[in-house]
Design a protein around this motif. Structure first.
Motif, PDB file in Angstrom:
ATOM      1  N   LYS A   1      30.800 -29.587  -9.432  1.00  0.00           N
ATOM      2  CA  LYS A   1      30.809 -31.011  -9.759  1.00  0.00           C
ATOM      3  C   LYS A   1      29.439 -31.642  -9.565  1.00  0.00           C
ATOM      4  N   SER A   2      28.618 -31.046  -8.709  1.00  0.00           N
ATOM      5  CA  SER A   2      27.310 -31.642  -8.445  1.00  0.00           C
ATOM      6  C   SER A   2      26.262 -31.206  -9.470  1.00  0.00           C
ATOM      7  N   LEU A   3      26.571 -30.210 -10.288  1.00  0.00           N
ATOM      8  CA  LEU A   3      25.626 -29.779 -11.316  1.00  0.00           C
ATOM      9  C   LEU A   3      25.496 -30.855 -12.392  1.00  0.00           C
ATOM     10  N   PRO A   4      24.288 -31.039 -12.925  1.00  0.00           N
ATOM     11  CA  PRO A   4      24.133 -32.032 -13.993  1.00  0.00           C
ATOM     12  C   PRO A   4      24.895 -31.597 -15.240  1.00  0.00           C
ATOM     13  N   SER A   5      25.462 -32.550 -15.921  1.00  0.00           N
ATOM     14  CA  SER A   5      26.238 -32.263 -17.123  1.00  0.00           C
ATOM     15  C   SER A   5      25.307 -31.881 -18.262  1.00  0.00           C
ATOM     16  N   ARG A   6      25.690 -30.864 -19.018  1.00  0.00           N
ATOM     17  CA  ARG A   6      24.910 -30.446 -20.179  1.00  0.00           C
ATOM     18  C   ARG A   6      25.490 -31.042 -21.455  1.00  0.00           C
ATOM     19  N   LYS A   7      26.521 -31.856 -21.305  1.00  0.00           N
ATOM     20  CA  LYS A   7      27.221 -32.387 -22.471  1.00  0.00           C
ATOM     21  C   LYS A   7      26.308 -33.260 -23.340  1.00  0.00           C
ATOM     22  N   GLY A   8      25.547 -34.144 -22.739  1.00  0.00           N
ATOM     23  CA  GLY A   8      24.676 -35.047 -23.497  1.00  0.00           C
ATOM     24  C   GLY A   8      23.644 -34.309 -24.338  1.00  0.00           C
ATOM     25  N   PRO A   9      22.826 -33.447 -23.702  1.00  0.00           N
ATOM     26  CA  PRO A   9      21.825 -32.718 -24.485  1.00  0.00           C
ATOM     27  C   PRO A   9      22.452 -31.803 -25.548  1.00  0.00           C
ATOM     28  N   LEU A  10      23.567 -31.173 -25.229  1.00  0.00           N
ATOM     29  CA  LEU A  10      24.206 -30.297 -26.209  1.00  0.00           C
ATOM     30  C   LEU A  10      24.762 -31.099 -27.383  1.00  0.00           C
ATOM     31  N   ASN A  11      25.315 -32.275 -27.109  1.00  0.00           N
ATOM     32  CA  ASN A  11      25.810 -33.119 -28.200  1.00  0.00           C
ATOM     33  C   ASN A  11      24.667 -33.584 -29.098  1.00  0.00           C
ATOM     34  N   ALA A  12      23.532 -33.923 -28.497  1.00  0.00           N
ATOM     35  CA  ALA A  12      22.367 -34.345 -29.287  1.00  0.00           C
ATOM     36  C   ALA A  12      21.876 -33.194 -30.168  1.00  0.00           C
TER      37      ALA A  12
ATOM     38  N   LEU B   1      23.722 -30.717 -31.243  1.00  0.00           N
ATOM     39  CA  LEU B   1      24.739 -30.516 -32.265  1.00  0.00           C
ATOM     40  C   LEU B   1      24.591 -31.522 -33.401  1.00  0.00           C
ATOM     41  N   VAL B   2      24.319 -32.776 -33.071  1.00  0.00           N
ATOM     42  CA  VAL B   2      24.122 -33.810 -34.091  1.00  0.00           C
ATOM     43  C   VAL B   2      22.926 -33.457 -34.973  1.00  0.00           C
ATOM     44  N   ALA B   3      21.834 -32.998 -34.359  1.00  0.00           N
ATOM     45  CA  ALA B   3      20.638 -32.630 -35.125  1.00  0.00           C
ATOM     46  C   ALA B   3      20.930 -31.452 -36.055  1.00  0.00           C
ATOM     47  N   ILE B   4      21.656 -30.469 -35.573  1.00  0.00           N
ATOM     48  CA  ILE B   4      21.996 -29.302 -36.389  1.00  0.00           C
ATOM     49  C   ILE B   4      22.900 -29.701 -37.546  1.00  0.00           C
ATOM     50  N   LYS B   5      23.900 -30.540 -37.261  1.00  0.00           N
ATOM     51  CA  LYS B   5      24.808 -30.980 -38.325  1.00  0.00           C
ATOM     52  C   LYS B   5      24.066 -31.794 -39.383  1.00  0.00           C
ATOM     53  N   SER B   6      23.109 -32.605 -38.950  1.00  0.00           N
ATOM     54  CA  SER B   6      22.318 -33.394 -39.892  1.00  0.00           C
ATOM     55  C   SER B   6      21.489 -32.490 -40.796  1.00  0.00           C
ATOM     56  N   LYS B   7      20.850 -31.483 -40.202  1.00  0.00           N
ATOM     57  CA  LYS B   7      20.046 -30.545 -40.992  1.00  0.00           C
ATOM     58  C   LYS B   7      20.938 -29.770 -41.961  1.00  0.00           C
ATOM     59  N   GLN B   8      22.123 -29.375 -41.490  1.00  0.00           N
ATOM     60  CA  GLN B   8      23.064 -28.641 -42.335  1.00  0.00           C
ATOM     61  C   GLN B   8      23.497 -29.502 -43.523  1.00  0.00           C
ATOM     62  N   ALA B   9      23.815 -30.760 -43.257  1.00  0.00           N
ATOM     63  CA  ALA B   9      24.239 -31.665 -44.330  1.00  0.00           C
ATOM     64  C   ALA B   9      23.108 -31.866 -45.341  1.00  0.00           C
TER      65      ALA B   9
END
Length: 74
Positions: free
Chosen positions: A32-43, A45-53
């Motif tokens: 629980k004390s580890l920093p979440s990787r959700k934010g950077p991974l979501n960013a 993912l958004v960049a990859i999806k944009s490039k794919q589109a």
């Protein structure tokens, strides 16, 4: 095996009932004390999806114009 035998085996291995109870809580606390990787991974993912589109749109536009596929070297 008698209870004392199990206790001696546990002590020889470095485990006690107290440490066995504390270990899961310690591990959960560590996770629980580890920093979440959700934010950077979501960013990312958004960049990859944009490039794919963008690439998909480019392919569709070339197809609609009757131009050949893009050649990818390598």
């Amino acid at each position: 095996m008698p209870k004392t035998g199990r206790s001696l085996i546990g002590l020889a291995a470095g485990f006690t009932s107290e440490s066995a109870e504390k270990t899961p809580a310690y591990e959960v606390g560590k996770l629980k004390s580890l920093p979440s990787r959700k934010g950077p991974l979501n960013a990312e993912l958004v960049a990859i999806k944009s490039k794919q589109a963008s690439l998909m749109q480019l392919i569709e536009d070339r197809h609609a114009d009757g131009r050949p596929r893009l050649c990818h070297p390598g």
